[in-house]
Design an enzyme around this catalytic site. Structure first.
Site, PDB file in Angstrom:
ATOM      1  CB  ALA A  69      27.993   1.237  34.992  1.00 31.73           C
ATOM      2  CD  GLU A 125      29.996  -5.290  31.479  1.00 29.82           C
ATOM      3  OE1 GLU A 125      29.614  -4.325  32.183  1.00 29.82           O
ATOM      4  OE2 GLU A 125      30.540  -5.152  30.373  1.00 29.82           O
ATOM      5  CD  GLU A 171      26.433  -2.912  28.754  1.00 32.50           C
ATOM      6  OE1 GLU A 171      25.690  -3.685  28.102  1.00 32.50           O
ATOM      7  OE2 GLU A 171      27.058  -3.263  29.761  1.00 32.50           O
ATOM      8  N   GLY A 185      26.736  -3.622  33.785  1.00 33.31           N
ATOM      9  CA  GLY A 185      27.816  -3.871  34.739  1.00 33.31           C
ATOM     10  C   GLY A 185      27.456  -4.919  35.776  1.00 33.31           C
TER      11      GLY A 185
HETATM   12  N1  CO8 Z   1      22.338   3.758  37.306  1.00 32.97           N
HETATM   13  C1  CO8 Z   1      21.892   4.690  38.168  1.00 32.97           C
HETATM   14  N2  CO8 Z   1      20.698   4.624  38.767  1.00 32.97           N
HETATM   15  C2  CO8 Z   1      19.922   3.565  38.494  1.00 32.97           C
HETATM   16  C3  CO8 Z   1      20.329   2.554  37.609  1.00 32.97           C
HETATM   17  C4  CO8 Z   1      21.599   2.664  37.002  1.00 32.97           C
HETATM   18  N3  CO8 Z   1      22.107   1.729  36.183  1.00 32.97           N
HETATM   19  N4  CO8 Z   1      19.341   1.636  37.514  1.00 32.97           N
HETATM   20  C5  CO8 Z   1      18.357   2.063  38.322  1.00 32.97           C
HETATM   21  N5  CO8 Z   1      18.695   3.227  38.905  1.00 32.97           N
HETATM   22  C6  CO8 Z   1      17.921   4.033  39.849  1.00 32.97           C
HETATM   23  C7  CO8 Z   1      16.801   4.781  39.162  1.00 32.97           C
HETATM   24  O1  CO8 Z   1      17.275   5.978  38.585  1.00 32.97           O
HETATM   25  C8  CO8 Z   1      15.846   5.012  40.312  1.00 32.97           C
HETATM   26  O2  CO8 Z   1      16.321   6.080  41.094  1.00 32.97           O
HETATM   27  P1  CO8 Z   1      15.294   7.173  41.682  1.00 32.97           P
HETATM   28  O3  CO8 Z   1      14.364   6.386  42.572  1.00 32.97           O
HETATM   29  O4  CO8 Z   1      16.176   8.119  42.417  1.00 32.97           O
HETATM   30  O5  CO8 Z   1      14.594   7.755  40.494  1.00 32.97           O
HETATM   31  C9  CO8 Z   1      16.002   3.750  41.157  1.00 32.97           C
HETATM   32  O6  CO8 Z   1      17.260   3.170  40.772  1.00 32.97           O
HETATM   33  C10 CO8 Z   1      14.936   2.715  40.882  1.00 32.97           C
HETATM   34  O7  CO8 Z   1      14.901   2.469  39.481  1.00 32.97           O
HETATM   35  P2  CO8 Z   1      13.562   2.565  38.591  1.00 32.97           P
HETATM   36  O8  CO8 Z   1      12.619   3.548  39.194  1.00 32.97           O
HETATM   37  O9  CO8 Z   1      13.978   2.787  37.179  1.00 32.97           O
HETATM   38  O10 CO8 Z   1      12.994   1.101  38.811  1.00 32.97           O
HETATM   39  P3  CO8 Z   1      12.062   0.284  37.800  1.00 32.97           P
HETATM   40  O11 CO8 Z   1      11.618  -0.903  38.552  1.00 32.97           O
HETATM   41  O12 CO8 Z   1      11.053   1.159  37.173  1.00 32.97           O
HETATM   42  O13 CO8 Z   1      13.072  -0.186  36.611  1.00 32.97           O
HETATM   43  C11 CO8 Z   1      15.109  -1.078  35.672  1.00 32.97           C
HETATM   44  C12 CO8 Z   1      14.145  -1.025  36.895  1.00 32.97           C
HETATM   45  C13 CO8 Z   1      14.416  -1.726  34.487  1.00 32.97           C
HETATM   46  C14 CO8 Z   1      16.335  -1.917  36.094  1.00 32.97           C
HETATM   47  C15 CO8 Z   1      15.530   0.360  35.305  1.00 32.97           C
HETATM   48  O14 CO8 Z   1      15.961   1.033  36.497  1.00 32.97           O
HETATM   49  C16 CO8 Z   1      16.651   0.422  34.327  1.00 32.97           C
HETATM   50  O15 CO8 Z   1      16.435   0.208  33.144  1.00 32.97           O
HETATM   51  N6  CO8 Z   1      17.909   0.704  34.796  1.00 32.97           N
HETATM   52  C17 CO8 Z   1      19.020   0.857  33.949  1.00 32.97           C
HETATM   53  C18 CO8 Z   1      19.490  -0.500  33.475  1.00 32.97           C
HETATM   54  C19 CO8 Z   1      20.657  -0.358  32.548  1.00 32.97           C
HETATM   55  O16 CO8 Z   1      20.560   0.118  31.436  1.00 32.97           O
HETATM   56  N7  CO8 Z   1      21.850  -0.812  33.002  1.00 32.97           N
HETATM   57  C20 CO8 Z   1      23.043  -0.742  32.249  1.00 32.97           C
HETATM   58  C21 CO8 Z   1      23.792   0.491  32.552  1.00 32.97           C
HETATM   59  S1  CO8 Z   1      25.178   0.700  31.490  1.00 32.97           S
HETATM   60  C22 CO8 Z   1      26.340  -0.323  32.094  1.00 32.97           C
HETATM   61  O17 CO8 Z   1      26.151  -1.009  33.060  1.00 32.97           O
HETATM   62  C23 CO8 Z   1      27.624  -0.319  31.376  1.00 32.97           C
HETATM   63  C24 CO8 Z   1      28.735  -0.949  32.168  1.00 32.97           C
HETATM   64  C25 CO8 Z   1      30.051  -0.549  31.688  1.00 32.97           C
HETATM   65  C26 CO8 Z   1      30.280   0.874  31.800  1.00 32.97           C
HETATM   66  C27 CO8 Z   1      31.641   1.262  31.503  1.00 32.97           C
HETATM   67  C28 CO8 Z   1      31.724   2.563  31.083  1.00 32.97           C
HETATM   68  C29 CO8 Z   1      32.455   3.555  30.791  1.00 32.97           C
END
Ligand code: CO8
Length: 261
Positions: A67, A115, A135, A112
């Protein structure tokens, strides 16, 4: 219908593909994208010619990295609740489609993203797939069904471990756990998905739909009622032209030409 965050296309006769298309944020799911996933699933569901739906993410790096954290960061409790319900609705629409839905996963498939993949009937993975429910590492719980669908897929104890640690698993471990059905090299996994989809599309489509609904509906029934449902569906399939064609073709040793009626 036109979409901004997903691509919806009929890649070949009866085989549709829904691609989450926000590669700059690794296809993170914001509210607009969730709405479009639900709308696109509905559109495919209403198309009488649709036989199979593939769900994937655009770009090399991710299926869906979760998400959208930038949208969620400042949520109040109420907004979080409503965001979760929005995702639940969209994924349920996908999950309850009458045709088979296959997730094709390359790269990050987190939160997400996993999911979303688990709202599909099964997953095919590229070797680069990295799956998990991270999460708790962000101080929240799963919100789009992960705490319910992951244990149903891989058992309570392993799902508990993955959800409570936030540990990421690779494609090989996901295969061992039964979370993905097959693993292929990244550059082949979409082709393999298309081969599988083509094979399904060539089957009797009424039988495919009935069989899917038996598996889905039977899971929440006791065995007697689930088997009774199967007997009804089996009987019903004898009212179709496809049954006559399928059995005649077998006996004549020729391929069946199903018409979906
Ligand atoms: N949300 C928003 N932006 C994201 C997300 C995300 N989940 N994942 C990556 N991005 C963005 C980064 O911010 C970055 O943007 P920018 O270039 O503008 O800085 C771009 O994508 C590329 O990402 P990275 O530079 O971080 O790329 P890396 O190769 O270094 O890392 C990873 C890749 C490991 C996937 C890393 O991006 C990461 O850890 N992302 C988050 C993963 C995560 O924790 N996902 C779970 C999110 S929570 C969730 O999904 C809950 C669902 C239910 C929610 C219901 C709620 C109320």
């Amino acid at each position: 219908m036109a979409y901004d965050n997903v691509l919806l296309e009929e890649v070949e006769a009866g085989v549709w593909r829904l691609t989450v298309n926000r590669p700059k944020s690794l296809n993170a799911l914001n509210s607009a994208t969730l709405e479009e996933i639900g709308a696109a699933a509905t559109e495919v569901g209403r198309n009488p010619g649709a036989r199979v739906l593939l769900v994937t993410g655009s770009g090399e790096k991710a299926f869906v990295a979760g998400a959208d954290i930038s949208e969620m960061q400042a949520f109040t409790a109420d907004e979080g609740h409503r965001f979760s319900e929005r995702g639940m609705r969209a994924f349920r629409t996908l999950e309850t489609l009458p045709i088979p839905v296959i997730a094709v996963v390359r790269g990050y498939c987190l939160g997400g993203g996993l999911e979303l993949a688990m709202a599909c009937d099964w997953l095919l993975a590229g070797e680069s797939a990295a799956l998990g429910q991270p999460e708790v590492t962000l101080g929240v719980t799963p919100g789009f069904g992960g705490s319910q669908r992951l244990p149903r897929r891989i058992g309570t104890a392993m799902a508990m471990e993955l959800i409570l640690t936030g540990r990421r698993i690779d494609a090989a471990e996901a295969l061992r756990l039964g979370l993905v059905n097959h693993v292929h090299p990244d550059d082949r996994v979409m082709d393999e998905a298309l081969v599988m989809a083509r094979a399904i599309a060539a089957r009797g489509s009424i039988a495919v739909r009935l069989a899917k609904s038996l598996v889905v509906r039977g899971q929440d029934l006791d065995l007697d009622n689930a088997c009774a449902l199967e007997s009804q569906a089996f009987g019903l399939s004898f009212s179709t032209e496809d049954q006559k064609e399928g059995m005649a073709a077998f006996l004549a040793r020729r391929p069946a030409a199903f018409k979906g009626r």
